[in-house]
Motif scaffolding. Structure first.
Motif, PDB file in Angstrom:
ATOM      1  N   PRO A 121      20.811  23.063 -20.598  1.00 62.78           N
ATOM      2  CA  PRO A 121      20.798  24.111 -19.577  1.00 62.78           C
ATOM      3  C   PRO A 121      19.379  24.470 -19.172  1.00 62.78           C
ATOM      4  O   PRO A 121      18.420  24.233 -19.913  1.00 62.78           O
ATOM      5  N   THR A 122      19.239  25.051 -18.001  1.00 66.14           N
ATOM      6  CA  THR A 122      17.901  25.411 -17.517  1.00 66.14           C
ATOM      7  C   THR A 122      17.221  26.424 -18.430  1.00 66.14           C
ATOM      8  O   THR A 122      15.993  26.473 -18.493  1.00 66.14           O
ATOM      9  N   SER A 123      18.001  27.227 -19.162  1.00 64.43           N
ATOM     10  CA  SER A 123      17.409  28.227 -20.051  1.00 64.43           C
ATOM     11  C   SER A 123      16.621  27.596 -21.192  1.00 64.43           C
ATOM     12  O   SER A 123      15.805  28.262 -21.840  1.00 64.43           O
ATOM     13  N   ASP A 124      16.867  26.293 -21.456  1.00 66.09           N
ATOM     14  CA  ASP A 124      16.135  25.600 -22.526  1.00 66.09           C
ATOM     15  C   ASP A 124      14.692  25.294 -22.145  1.00 66.09           C
ATOM     16  O   ASP A 124      13.905  24.913 -23.012  1.00 66.09           O
ATOM     17  N   PHE A 125      14.328  25.457 -20.882  1.00 63.02           N
ATOM     18  CA  PHE A 125      13.053  24.940 -20.419  1.00 63.02           C
ATOM     19  C   PHE A 125      11.993  26.020 -20.200  1.00 63.02           C
ATOM     20  O   PHE A 125      11.137  25.908 -19.338  1.00 63.02           O
ATOM     21  N   LYS A 126      12.076  27.076 -21.033  1.00 65.20           N
ATOM     22  CA  LYS A 126      10.997  28.050 -21.031  1.00 65.20           C
ATOM     23  C   LYS A 126       9.722  27.398 -21.557  1.00 65.20           C
ATOM     24  O   LYS A 126       8.625  27.689 -21.106  1.00 65.20           O
ATOM     25  N   ASP A 127       9.895  26.511 -22.532  1.00 60.40           N
ATOM     26  CA  ASP A 127       8.803  25.645 -22.976  1.00 60.40           C
ATOM     27  C   ASP A 127       9.256  24.218 -22.669  1.00 60.40           C
ATOM     28  O   ASP A 127       9.867  23.563 -23.520  1.00 60.40           O
ATOM     29  N   PRO A 128       9.006  23.730 -21.461  1.00 62.84           N
ATOM     30  CA  PRO A 128       9.596  22.459 -21.029  1.00 62.84           C
ATOM     31  C   PRO A 128       9.188  21.274 -21.886  1.00 62.84           C
ATOM     32  O   PRO A 128       9.988  20.390 -22.141  1.00 62.84           O
ATOM     33  N   HIS A 129       7.946  21.227 -22.346  1.00 63.63           N
ATOM     34  CA  HIS A 129       7.499  20.083 -23.136  1.00 63.63           C
ATOM     35  C   HIS A 129       8.223  20.032 -24.476  1.00 63.63           C
ATOM     36  O   HIS A 129       8.583  18.950 -24.955  1.00 63.63           O
ATOM     37  N   ALA A 130       8.467  21.192 -25.076  1.00 66.19           N
ATOM     38  CA  ALA A 130       9.212  21.232 -26.330  1.00 66.19           C
ATOM     39  C   ALA A 130      10.664  20.822 -26.104  1.00 66.19           C
ATOM     40  O   ALA A 130      11.253  20.102 -26.925  1.00 66.19           O
ATOM     41  N   ALA A 131      11.232  21.256 -24.993  1.00 65.58           N
ATOM     42  CA  ALA A 131      12.620  20.898 -24.692  1.00 65.58           C
ATOM     43  C   ALA A 131      12.749  19.405 -24.449  1.00 65.58           C
ATOM     44  O   ALA A 131      13.682  18.756 -24.944  1.00 65.58           O
ATOM     45  N   VAL A 132      11.827  18.830 -23.690  1.00 63.38           N
ATOM     46  CA  VAL A 132      11.876  17.391 -23.392  1.00 63.38           C
ATOM     47  C   VAL A 132      11.689  16.577 -24.664  1.00 63.38           C
ATOM     48  O   VAL A 132      12.303  15.515 -24.834  1.00 63.38           O
ATOM     49  N   ALA A 133      10.868  17.072 -25.566  1.00 65.78           N
ATOM     50  CA  ALA A 133      10.647  16.350 -26.830  1.00 65.78           C
ATOM     51  C   ALA A 133      11.921  16.252 -27.646  1.00 65.78           C
ATOM     52  O   ALA A 133      12.063  15.340 -28.482  1.00 65.78           O
TER      53      ALA A 133
END
Length: 396
Positions: A121-133
């Motif tokens: 979900p978009t809410s996961d991407f407050k820290d996008p680099h951590a989410a993508v990892a």
């Protein structure tokens, strides 16, 4: 049959993550991920890697590190007025905007385990680099390099990680390339080629003629006259600035393709250049069934009924969706091709004649390959999987 059968280039195997396309924070993080892979095209020709021993072909999947010299300055998405600047305004016309450099398309994520994949979900991407990892899969991007300096493109390919192996890398005519692709690669090819082609074809706004640019990771186009810094003195406002407009989004052109049999189900009508199921574009104001009836009448002078859907096939030349049908016709009525004169010839053949072509015995005429839905429709009928069925003829 329709919900179970997947044609070549069908299946849509990537998680497209469409709700994240407007998120420049997600896109700028995922594009630089070491897991990300790129599919390059040149005027619609894919970059193909050929094994010199087995001659097996597949996509030449490059890394972001490989293609970085082709992309222009960061940020790659959410660009501002000048190269290297990030947009500072939150406005729909700047959502993941790519104004500088070649247009890039985010295709989606090949999940390692689709059955247990997270929803991202978009809410996961407050820290996008951590989410993508934490993404468990391979992100895919695509770009067409036809408008870039040829020597730079050649240098990028020659210096790529893949080029350091024994494989041969070359841009290849797409119809030649697709026949040797596996099911997954062919399905990604269908999406990627249609999307880069749409982006390359639509360089100007159809509403006012201004240059266009891409937003939403290549899945939407916007008019440059709508940019906050655009100089529009003395110009009428672009109509695309208000409401919804289909030319802002990728188009898919539906085509019906039908195998028509007699009531006994033992003969079918084929047309040529090479003999195949008949086909035609769906016109405005038509259902798919209406288009089947009209095309059969226009091309072969035949009235049909009992129209049944079989399956669909993406056909990225440039952006068609082939919709396969079976239908029934009266064999006592003559076939005629003099109405719209599209066909050189049209014939009625029985199952035995068609079977000889499918198994390559006594080739009286050329049949379409199994990678095309026409070949699938004919093959399934020859094998006895399709019956004529019973239906009321209705108002023909």
């Amino acid at each position: 049959m329709g919900e179970n059968f997947v044609n070549f280039m069908g299946g849509s195997p990537l998680n497209r993550l469409s709700w994240l396309r407007p998120s420049q924070s997600f896109l700028n993080a995922v594009i630089v991920s070491p897991a990300t892979r790129w599919i390059l095209f040149k005027s619609g020709m894919p970059l193909i890697a050929t094994n010199p021993i087995t001659e097996k072909r597949t996509f030449a999947l490059l890394t972001t590190h490989d293609v970085k010299p082709l992309l222009g300055p960061e940020p790659y998405f959410g660009q501002g007025q000048n190269p290297g600047e990030a947009c500072t305004e939150e406005t729909p016309v700047l959502e993941a905007a790519r104004i500088h450099g070649p247009r890039v398309v985010f295709l989606g994520l090949k999940e390692h385990n689709p059955d247990t994949a997270s929803a991202l979900p978009t809410s996961d991407f407050k820290d996008p680099h951590a989410a993508v990892a934490n993404i468990d899969g391979t992100p895919y991007f695509s770009v067409d390099v036809a408008d870039l300096e040829e020597s730079k493109v050649d240098e990028v390919i020659q210096n790529s990680e893949l080029a350091q192996t024994d494989v041969k890398l070359a841009f290849t005519e797409p119809r030649t390339a697709m026949g040797s692709l596996d099911a997954f690669t062919a399905a990604v090819f269908a999406m990627a080629r249609s999307m880069v082609d749409w982006n390359e074809r639509n360089q100007f706004c159809p509403a006012c003629g201004s240059h266009s640019y891409s937003i939403w990771a290549g899945w939407k186009l916007s008019c440059s006259s709508l940019l906050p810094w655009a100089k529009n003195t003395g110009k009428k406002p672009c109509p695309s600035g208000r409401g919804l407009h289909n030319f802002c989004h990728p188009r898919t052109d539906p085509v019906v393709i039908m195998l028509v049999m007699n009531e006994a189900g033992d003969k079918v009508i084929l047309g040529r250049n090479f003999y195949s199921a008949l086909a035609g574009f769906v016109e405005p104001g038509e259902s798919y069934e209406d288009a089947v009836k009209r095309e059969m009448w226009e091309e072969a002078g035949v009235k049909v009924w009992n129209i049944r859907y079989h399956s669909g096939q993406p056909w990225p030349f440039p952006a068609n969706l082939m919709l396969g049908f079976y239908a029934t016709a009266d064999p006592s009525k003559p076939i005629r091709t003099d109405l719209d004169n599209e066909l050189e010839d049209s014939i009625s053949v029985d199952r035995q004649q068609s079977q000889a072509q499918v198994i390559k015995e006594e080739p009286l005429f050329k049949m379409p390959p199994p990678t095309a839905i026409a070949g699938v429709l004919i093959k399934h009928w020859v094998e006895g999987n399709i019956q004529a069925g019973n239906a009321i003829k209705g108002n023909l």
